[in-house]
Design a protein around this motif. Structure first.
Motif, PDB file in Angstrom:
ATOM      1  N   ILE A   2      36.926  17.526 -21.682  1.00 36.10           N
ATOM      2  CA  ILE A   2      35.531  17.992 -21.797  1.00 36.10           C
ATOM      3  C   ILE A   2      34.897  17.444 -23.064  1.00 36.10           C
ATOM      4  O   ILE A   2      33.739  17.006 -23.059  1.00 36.10           O
ATOM      5  N   ASN A   3      35.651  17.432 -24.159  1.00 38.25           N
ATOM      6  CA  ASN A   3      35.110  16.890 -25.417  1.00 38.25           C
ATOM      7  C   ASN A   3      34.759  15.415 -25.278  1.00 38.25           C
ATOM      8  O   ASN A   3      33.721  14.945 -25.775  1.00 38.25           O
ATOM      9  N   LYS A   4      35.620  14.662 -24.602  1.00 35.47           N
ATOM     10  CA  LYS A   4      35.339  13.241 -24.412  1.00 35.47           C
ATOM     11  C   LYS A   4      34.074  13.029 -23.560  1.00 35.47           C
ATOM     12  O   LYS A   4      33.266  12.144 -23.836  1.00 35.47           O
ATOM     13  N   LEU A   5      33.938  13.835 -22.501  1.00 41.70           N
ATOM     14  CA  LEU A   5      32.744  13.707 -21.661  1.00 41.70           C
ATOM     15  C   LEU A   5      31.481  14.055 -22.432  1.00 41.70           C
ATOM     16  O   LEU A   5      30.447  13.383 -22.303  1.00 41.70           O
ATOM     17  N   VAL A   6      31.552  15.120 -23.260  1.00 40.59           N
ATOM     18  CA  VAL A   6      30.376  15.509 -24.050  1.00 40.59           C
ATOM     19  C   VAL A   6      30.029  14.429 -25.067  1.00 40.59           C
ATOM     20  O   VAL A   6      28.859  14.070 -25.259  1.00 40.59           O
ATOM     21  N   ASN A   7      31.051  13.890 -25.723  1.00 36.68           N
ATOM     22  CA  ASN A   7      30.802  12.817 -26.689  1.00 36.68           C
ATOM     23  C   ASN A   7      30.218  11.578 -26.005  1.00 36.68           C
ATOM     24  O   ASN A   7      29.331  10.912 -26.549  1.00 36.68           O
ATOM     25  N   LEU A   9      28.431  11.556 -23.313  1.00 37.40           N
ATOM     26  CA  LEU A   9      27.059  11.885 -22.962  1.00 37.40           C
ATOM     27  C   LEU A   9      26.138  11.734 -24.163  1.00 37.40           C
ATOM     28  O   LEU A   9      25.039  11.165 -24.059  1.00 37.40           O
ATOM     29  N   PHE A  10      26.607  12.230 -25.334  1.00 35.81           N
ATOM     30  CA  PHE A  10      25.800  12.097 -26.542  1.00 35.81           C
ATOM     31  C   PHE A  10      25.639  10.625 -26.945  1.00 35.81           C
ATOM     32  O   PHE A  10      24.562  10.194 -27.365  1.00 35.81           O
ATOM     33  N   ASP A  11      26.710   9.844 -26.816  1.00 32.06           N
ATOM     34  CA  ASP A  11      26.632   8.424 -27.184  1.00 32.06           C
ATOM     35  C   ASP A  11      25.643   7.670 -26.304  1.00 32.06           C
ATOM     36  O   ASP A  11      24.819   6.884 -26.797  1.00 32.06           O
ATOM     37  N   SER A  13      23.191   8.971 -24.599  1.00 34.16           N
ATOM     38  CA  SER A  13      21.843   9.482 -24.868  1.00 34.16           C
ATOM     39  C   SER A  13      21.278   8.866 -26.136  1.00 34.16           C
ATOM     40  O   SER A  13      20.103   8.498 -26.195  1.00 34.16           O
TER      41      SER A  13
END
Length: 624
Positions: A2-7, A9-11, A13
């Motif tokens: 989940i952390n990798k997916l969130v990171n 997504l932020f990258d 974006s």
């Protein structure tokens, strides 16, 4: 995870934010051209579907007919509304003191009108039949330079063909001159310098055309019917001698119809082709569209030299050139034939790939053939030799070709040379990837290509959708973008000179395909635009107010001098290779002898120039 997916997504974006910020910064720092607004507006109750310009008149097609307007004061002169359907397209040809008008309605019926002085005559309905189920539709037409011939591309019952007519222009002129036409001389001209909306009800029609419905002019003479070439199949000949016996006087040689390839060889070739490209051919193909054609009327020249018994007057078309969809061949048909003669090509120009586009210059001197592999072939039809072959950059395929009147760059300005110019070609090519290229050719020198506008990968809304040369402005081209923006491009510098915008916010009715018309003789162009907030289509056409806007180049400060002073004397154009070699040598010799009289000029240098031009003249004579 989940952390990798969130990171991630932020990258992503943040990359998108930086990209948008860079685009905004680029737009902010971009030099914006001067924007000029339209000068005149003509309001219509119906939506204009087509328009054309000729001489001092504007022809606008719409509901149940077409209207004729005065170009100078935007006054409506005449309205012809006698149809039950709308006019979808209109062609207009300038014949000097007369004008040929050819509107096409929604059912595909084309009518030929003749405008002379203040009289409008209906000459003939070309393709109307009694049985509406068998009604052919007119797709395209072409009228020869001088108005002596006309060709109509018709489609119907799953077939396409070309009908060619000879137009009795001299008979029309005599018949129209003997009629009691009354030309009203009371003409109030209001210059196009204000943006006051002009409605049909508010116009004072001081000059009126009258429709001569009871007068019949001589009908066009039907010459021949040309059909697409038949698909190449297996031969029925038993020996090569029979193949050569089929070809008479080399007529049609090169079309591929008379060959010695048998059915078994074709079948074997087809099997190998399907086996090699099976993964591409397994997809279901849609219904194959009807074959269309592009055709041009060619004047007599070194390539199309008529026999002594069939020679026509100077300036009269002699050959019809045509290429069909998917065909490699450019066929040439003689126009000096009767209806009894079989419509077979006089000669064939085969190309290495199917021809997708072609263009004939306004003077009928130059011809460009574009193939689907991106290769252009430039012909000097008047002199009778090819100017060269050039390939567009990789990934660029021709969408449309537009000839420019040959111009020179003299002291930083684009100018037209005085006098005739031989074997000098300049044209702009719009590619399918929306890039724009300038192609030039000069005499025996090979053609060159230069990118004017690159493909816009980031600004997709700024992609070019239409191009139109401006004959009254040397080296200038109008560019229309998908977002509705319009600009004037200097092809010599590849820079935008200025931009144009519709007043009070209306946008072109169809941004990716604007409806416009550029005058060949006057420094102006017309553009259709819709009122803001009224783009919704309703069943009642009168509920929508549509307008046609006029842009006059002479009223804009940046373009005023360009449209008035646009020629260069011959003595100033000798160094730019604009004139024939003999004329350039003659002018150089005159200038050199004048300089020899002055003591401060080096005589050795002048004699060196004289010898150089004399050698050029001798070389040109030897080449001929």
């Amino acid at each position: 995870m989940i952390n990798k997916l969130v990171n991630l997504l932020f990258d992503r974006s943040w990359e998108l934010i930086e990209e948008r910020a860079a685009l905004r910064e680029a737009d902010r720092t971009r030099i914006q051209p001067t924007i000029y607004a339209a000068l005149t507006e003509i309001q219509h109750n119906q939506r204009p579907s087509c328009m054309a310009m000729s001489q001092d008149y504007v022809f606008i097609g719409g509901a149940k007919g077409f209207s004729i307007y005065n170009l100078y004061n935007a006054e409506r002169i005449y309205v012809w509304e006698k149809l039950k359907v709308d006019v979808t397209s209109i062609w207009v040809t300038d014949l000097g003191s007369e004008i040929l008008i050819a509107p096409v309605d929604e059912t595909g019926i084309i009518r030929l009108f003749y405008l002379y002085k203040d009289g409008l005559f209906l000459i003939k309905t070309i393709n109307e039949v009694d049985d509406t189920s068998k009604q052919p539709t007119c797709v395209k037409l072409e009228i020869s330079q001088g108005g002596d011939f006309a060709a109509f591309l018709l489609q119907g019952a799953g077939d396409s063909w070309l009908d060619v007519y000879k137009l009795p222009r001299e008979a029309w002129l005599k018949e129209a001159e003997h009629l009691p036409l009354t030309l009203n001389s009371k003409k109030k001209v209001r210059p196009l310098n204000t943006l006051d909306p002009i409605t049909p009800d508010s116009v004072e029609m001081d000059v009126n055309f009258s429709f001569k419905s009871d007068i019949k002019l001589s009908p066009p003479v039907y010459i021949m019917k040309i059909k697409p070439p038949k698909p190449i199949t297996g031969t029925t000949f038993k020996s090569p001698l029979e193949v050569f016996a089929k070809v008479e006087d080399c007529s049609g040689l090169g079309s591929g119809q008379n060959h010695f390839i048998r059915d078994s060889q074709w079948e074997q070739h087809t099997e190998l082709f399907h086996a090699s490209y099976k993964k591409y051919l397994d997809k279901e193909l849609g219904e194959e569209p009807l074959s269309t054609a592009t055709f041009h009327f060619l004047l007599p020249s070194c390539i199309t030299t008529p026999p002594a018994e069939a020679r026509s007057p100077s300036g009269v078309a002699y050959v019809l050139g045509i290429h069909w969809t998917g065909s490699h061949n450019f066929f040439l048909y003689l126009l000096s034939r009767s209806l009894k003669d079989k419509a077979e090509p006089e000669s064939v120009w085969p190309c290495a790939a199917p021809i997708t586009a072609s263009r004939l210059s306004c003077s009928s001197s130059y011809l460009v053939l574009a193939c689907e592999d991106g290769v252009l072939t430039l012909w000097d039809v008047a002199e009778g030799f090819p100017l060269g072959v050039i390939a567009l950059p990789e990934g660029c395929f021709c969408q449309s070709i537009h000839f420019l009147k040959y111009f020179l760059v003299h002291k930083g300005r684009n100018l037209y040379p005085e006098g005739p110019v031989k074997s000098q070609v300049q044209c702009v090519v719009l590619c399918t990837n929306t890039s724009l290229h300038l192609v030039t050719a000069s005499g025996t020198q090979g053609p060159t290509s230069r990118v004017l506008v690159s493909r816009s990968a980031k600004h997709l809304d700024e992609a070019i959708c239409a191009v139109a040369p401006v004959p009254t402005l040397p080296g200038m081209v109008l560019i229309f973008a998908r977002n509705g923006s319009m600009s004037l491009l200097d092809v010599a510098k590849a820079e935008v000179v200025c931009a144009f915008a519709l007043p009070r916010g209306p946008q072109p009715a169809v941004p990716w395909k604007p409806l416009f018309a550029v005058s060949l003789h006057h420094p102006c162009f017309l553009l259709r635009g819709d009122r803001p907030g009224k783009e919704e289509r309703t069943s009642d056409a009168k509920s929508t107010q549509n307008s046609v806007f006029c842009f006059n180049f002479e009223a804009y400060p940046l373009l005023e001098n360009l449209s008035k002073n646009r020629t260069i004397p011959q003595e100033d154009s000798t160094e730019n290779m604009a004139l024939p070699l003999e004329k350039r040598c003659e002018l150089v010799l005159q200038k050199s002898f004048q300089k020899l009289k002055k003591p401060q000029v080096s005589k050795d240098h002048e004699w060196t120039r004289l010898r150089r031009y004399s050698m050029l003249l001798q070389r040109e004579n030897l080449r001929r």
